[in-house]
Design a protein around this motif. Sequence first.
Motif, PDB file in Angstrom:
ATOM      1  N   GLY A 238      30.901  36.803  29.418  1.00  0.00           N
ATOM      2  CA  GLY A 238      29.913  36.375  30.362  1.00  0.00           C
ATOM      3  C   GLY A 238      29.839  36.903  31.696  1.00  0.00           C
ATOM      4  O   GLY A 238      29.108  37.291  32.225  1.00  0.00           O
ATOM      5  N   LEU A 239      31.113  36.663  32.327  1.00  0.00           N
ATOM      6  CA  LEU A 239      31.399  37.215  33.868  1.00  0.00           C
ATOM      7  C   LEU A 239      31.252  38.480  33.978  1.00  0.00           C
ATOM      8  O   LEU A 239      30.723  39.094  34.968  1.00  0.00           O
ATOM      9  N   ARG A 240      31.566  39.605  32.661  1.00  0.00           N
ATOM     10  CA  ARG A 240      31.395  40.825  33.094  1.00  0.00           C
ATOM     11  C   ARG A 240      29.891  41.294  33.170  1.00  0.00           C
ATOM     12  O   ARG A 240      29.898  42.347  33.791  1.00  0.00           O
TER      13      ARG A 240
ATOM     14  N   ALA B 106      38.855  50.554  23.456  1.00  0.00           N
ATOM     15  CA  ALA B 106      39.194  49.637  24.568  1.00  0.00           C
ATOM     16  C   ALA B 106      37.986  48.557  24.873  1.00  0.00           C
ATOM     17  O   ALA B 106      38.250  47.574  25.271  1.00  0.00           O
ATOM     18  N   ALA B 107      36.874  48.972  24.790  1.00  0.00           N
ATOM     19  CA  ALA B 107      35.427  48.266  25.083  1.00  0.00           C
ATOM     20  C   ALA B 107      35.348  47.012  23.997  1.00  0.00           C
ATOM     21  O   ALA B 107      35.250  45.957  24.358  1.00  0.00           O
ATOM     22  N   GLU B 108      35.916  47.541  22.866  1.00  0.00           N
ATOM     23  CA  GLU B 108      35.584  46.531  21.979  1.00  0.00           C
ATOM     24  C   GLU B 108      36.588  45.388  21.980  1.00  0.00           C
ATOM     25  O   GLU B 108      36.368  44.181  21.617  1.00  0.00           O
ATOM     26  N   ARG B 109      37.738  45.891  22.393  1.00  0.00           N
ATOM     27  CA  ARG B 109      38.983  44.791  22.602  1.00  0.00           C
ATOM     28  C   ARG B 109      38.827  43.978  23.880  1.00  0.00           C
ATOM     29  O   ARG B 109      39.187  42.676  23.730  1.00  0.00           O
ATOM     30  N   ALA B 110      38.029  44.531  24.706  1.00  0.00           N
ATOM     31  CA  ALA B 110      37.791  43.644  25.926  1.00  0.00           C
ATOM     32  C   ALA B 110      36.721  42.790  25.799  1.00  0.00           C
ATOM     33  O   ALA B 110      36.506  41.931  26.828  1.00  0.00           O
ATOM     34  N   GLN B 111      36.132  42.907  24.642  1.00  0.00           N
ATOM     35  CA  GLN B 111      34.831  41.778  24.550  1.00  0.00           C
ATOM     36  C   GLN B 111      35.181  40.533  24.406  1.00  0.00           C
ATOM     37  O   GLN B 111      34.466  39.456  25.016  1.00  0.00           O
ATOM     38  N   ALA B 112      36.430  39.987  24.210  1.00  0.00           N
ATOM     39  CA  ALA B 112      36.919  38.846  24.015  1.00  0.00           C
ATOM     40  C   ALA B 112      37.317  38.216  25.462  1.00  0.00           C
ATOM     41  O   ALA B 112      37.771  37.038  25.428  1.00  0.00           O
ATOM     42  N   VAL B 113      37.524  39.036  26.448  1.00  0.00           N
ATOM     43  CA  VAL B 113      38.055  38.376  27.786  1.00  0.00           C
ATOM     44  C   VAL B 113      36.765  38.566  28.726  1.00  0.00           C
ATOM     45  O   VAL B 113      35.974  39.677  29.168  1.00  0.00           O
ATOM     46  N   ASP B 114      36.335  37.117  29.338  1.00  0.00           N
ATOM     47  CA  ASP B 114      35.336  37.003  30.362  1.00  0.00           C
ATOM     48  C   ASP B 114      33.950  37.793  30.132  1.00  0.00           C
ATOM     49  O   ASP B 114      33.621  38.386  30.914  1.00  0.00           O
TER      50      ASP B 114
ATOM     51  N   LEU C 212      37.784  45.794  45.478  1.00  0.00           N
ATOM     52  CA  LEU C 212      38.564  44.742  45.977  1.00  0.00           C
ATOM     53  C   LEU C 212      38.244  44.068  47.035  1.00  0.00           C
ATOM     54  O   LEU C 212      38.326  42.710  47.314  1.00  0.00           O
ATOM     55  N   TRP C 213      37.282  44.385  47.937  1.00  0.00           N
ATOM     56  CA  TRP C 213      36.868  43.826  48.883  1.00  0.00           C
ATOM     57  C   TRP C 213      35.685  42.938  48.809  1.00  0.00           C
ATOM     58  O   TRP C 213      35.186  42.227  49.380  1.00  0.00           O
ATOM     59  N   TRP C 214      34.630  43.583  48.053  1.00  0.00           N
ATOM     60  CA  TRP C 214      33.291  42.973  47.739  1.00  0.00           C
ATOM     61  C   TRP C 214      33.419  42.145  46.589  1.00  0.00           C
ATOM     62  O   TRP C 214      32.840  40.980  46.613  1.00  0.00           O
ATOM     63  N   MET C 215      34.219  42.304  45.517  1.00  0.00           N
ATOM     64  CA  MET C 215      34.206  41.471  44.278  1.00  0.00           C
ATOM     65  C   MET C 215      35.067  40.131  44.671  1.00  0.00           C
ATOM     66  O   MET C 215      36.272  40.257  45.407  1.00  0.00           O
ATOM     67  N   ARG C 216      34.799  39.145  43.920  1.00  0.00           N
ATOM     68  CA  ARG C 216      35.635  37.909  43.698  1.00  0.00           C
ATOM     69  C   ARG C 216      36.700  38.177  42.567  1.00  0.00           C
ATOM     70  O   ARG C 216      36.696  39.242  41.920  1.00  0.00           O
ATOM     71  N   VAL C 217      37.857  37.390  42.754  1.00  0.00           N
ATOM     72  CA  VAL C 217      38.800  37.534  41.850  1.00  0.00           C
ATOM     73  C   VAL C 217      38.185  37.764  40.353  1.00  0.00           C
ATOM     74  O   VAL C 217      38.819  38.681  39.616  1.00  0.00           O
ATOM     75  N   GLY C 218      37.680  36.869  39.841  1.00  0.00           N
ATOM     76  CA  GLY C 218      37.167  36.478  38.541  1.00  0.00           C
ATOM     77  C   GLY C 218      36.225  37.886  38.188  1.00  0.00           C
ATOM     78  O   GLY C 218      36.433  38.320  36.955  1.00  0.00           O
ATOM     79  N   GLU C 219      35.606  38.469  38.975  1.00  0.00           N
ATOM     80  CA  GLU C 219      34.706  39.618  38.964  1.00  0.00           C
ATOM     81  C   GLU C 219      35.650  40.924  38.486  1.00  0.00           C
ATOM     82  O   GLU C 219      35.205  41.667  37.818  1.00  0.00           O
ATOM     83  N   LEU C 220      36.537  40.956  39.471  1.00  0.00           N
ATOM     84  CA  LEU C 220      37.442  41.893  39.323  1.00  0.00           C
ATOM     85  C   LEU C 220      38.218  42.170  37.966  1.00  0.00           C
ATOM     86  O   LEU C 220      38.490  43.211  37.378  1.00  0.00           O
ATOM     87  N   ARG C 221      38.594  40.879  37.584  1.00  0.00           N
ATOM     88  CA  ARG C 221      39.378  40.834  36.299  1.00  0.00           C
ATOM     89  C   ARG C 221      38.457  41.178  35.328  1.00  0.00           C
ATOM     90  O   ARG C 221      38.785  41.857  34.283  1.00  0.00           O
ATOM     91  N   ALA C 222      37.153  40.566  35.247  1.00  0.00           N
ATOM     92  CA  ALA C 222      36.208  41.158  34.290  1.00  0.00           C
ATOM     93  C   ALA C 222      35.966  42.677  34.398  1.00  0.00           C
ATOM     94  O   ALA C 222      35.790  43.181  33.170  1.00  0.00           O
ATOM     95  N   VAL C 223      35.766  43.359  35.363  1.00  0.00           N
ATOM     96  CA  VAL C 223      35.530  44.610  35.486  1.00  0.00           C
ATOM     97  C   VAL C 223      36.761  45.376  34.929  1.00  0.00           C
ATOM     98  O   VAL C 223      36.642  46.579  34.280  1.00  0.00           O
TER      99      VAL C 223
END
Length: 608
Positions: A270-272, A260-268, A175-186
């Motif tokens: 490149g940012l992941r 879960a990993a396969e479903r998340a492929q469609a979300v962010d 939460l402190w090191w990552m940016r909002v978009g990076e946290l969402r991708a993770v």
Amino acid sequence: MGVEVGAQAARSRALAVLRVRSRALAVALLPAAVAVVLLVGGSTGHIDGPGWAVTRGIVSGFALFVLLAAAGIALVVARSRPAVSPTVTIAEESAPDLYRMVRDLADRLEVPAPSAIALTPDCDSWLEDRTHRAHGTPRPESRDEIEGVPGVRGLPSAHRRPPAAPVLVIGSPFLWWMRVGELRAVLAPVVAGTGPSAHPDIAAARRFVRGLDAAVAVTSAPRGPLSRTVLGGVGWVVRLLLRSCRGHAAEMERGVAAAAAERAQAVDYGLRIVAQEQVGLAYAGWDRLLTRVALPAWRMGRWPSRLDAGVVAALTELSRRDRLAEGFASRLGERPACDLLEEPGAIDEAASLLAARLFHGGPAETGPDWAPVDWDEYPDEVVDRKWRTDAARLHRVLDALGVSRSSGAGAGASDPEGPTLARVMDHLSDGEPGEPGEARESGDPGDPVAVERPETAAYEDVDVDEGGGPENERSSALAAGLSAEVAREEAAVSAGAAAPSGAAGQVGPDMPLWDDGSLPLFPLQPPRTGRELLADHVTAMVCCAAMDTAGAAPGLDWLDGPSLLINGERSVDLGPRVLSLIEEGDPAPLRTWLLHLGIRPEKPVRLV
């Protein structure tokens, strides 16, 4: 397509786990079924004869015993509380933006949203099922105006039950090191795991496995002779069931993770890739901050109250020093994920206290010997105090060993001018074995250095492991004394530690959900060897002399921890000179260093 394949594999393995449960139930009911057949056959005259009455009695008794044993095992499994990770619960009103982001992410993934969000003081994120009744909040009392009719006033009954969806646990350094978009991708592949978790077969299989695992812990706890015998049998059955379904459960979890990993492929997607690089960097900075910066403070009875903020400072410093990390500092202009919290300072403090408990075993509440410290106060409150405490301990051990305080003084004589660095250096470098300066087993009682190895008498009751200790005989004796002294102090602190507190606030650690008996759960470092202790104490004495006689100052390096500042610059060449003194008995490198900086080893220093 990949989502369906992973989910199907997870469901098939979940059914395999449930078949193990069904077989166990069938085995428990089989003797009762045989007894029923014999009893019905006897009453109708189809099974009759001289020996059948005895057979019916034996089988009926055995069936009753098996049913009672099965009921007891089922009761132990049902009532055993599954293990829960220690976390800091984040209420929705304290982080509405974070909850909104997670719900939006769940909507895009088309999965149920997590029921709650919690933080862990580690670089990891996962979903955790807390649907067991022991993990739910206490049921609030609610009564109607008519006595004895509950549930009309107050919260609806659905809000009194533990949530069905799993809890999302997020690593606080993210939460402190990552940016909002990076946290969402993770978090995308983690949140996607709520989809398979909602399947009834997978949920039932997980409950069964968690119950067995919790029952194993219950049956392994120390108890009286009778309880140990009874629970020993229960434990044998539970372990047998757990071994039977362990492989299926592991494959089920792999299928859930793959889906879960396969479903998340469609979300962010490149940012992941960029976000995963930040995960590794955050882990490196967090580990170094804990071992180099937080651990010395914890040992002094102080806990840094802004560890997560310190991660940002440590990783920024790493970005400045390491060419491989160039460009990461430019990210700091983007919105950090901690902005999703209403009061990041309070949450950081709660996570910092929990980190101190998990990695060091500190108390659950602040007190005279366990107080928070800000980063601005760290050099004076931790570094200076640590060095002077270590220096004082070093001189106490020298006193116990009978080492004279000044030239020509007796072993027990006191020095009105105070302790000096010269005393330490003279003792560690005074001759080789067999020379006049060496302590010997016999000699003239009037000779101030002819002592009868008082280190043996002073520390003979303490078991000290000197593995990795210095080879110099005097250094070995001093290291043994320091190890014994530190062990006694730590034992005294452990004996006087305060009992864990009860309920915590909304952003406090979830203390009721986990056992404090085995703290620290994740000790950072093994016990220090005699060589390390001696080097730390001699270094502390040198730093005290530098501060008191040459105007040096204590400092904090985000990557290396306590540091000595000379003319505003961090000293980096002291360690090898101290090792030359304690391992080889050679004071020349250290004396040259002291002379160059104007440090007076013969001058007394201030101790605590």
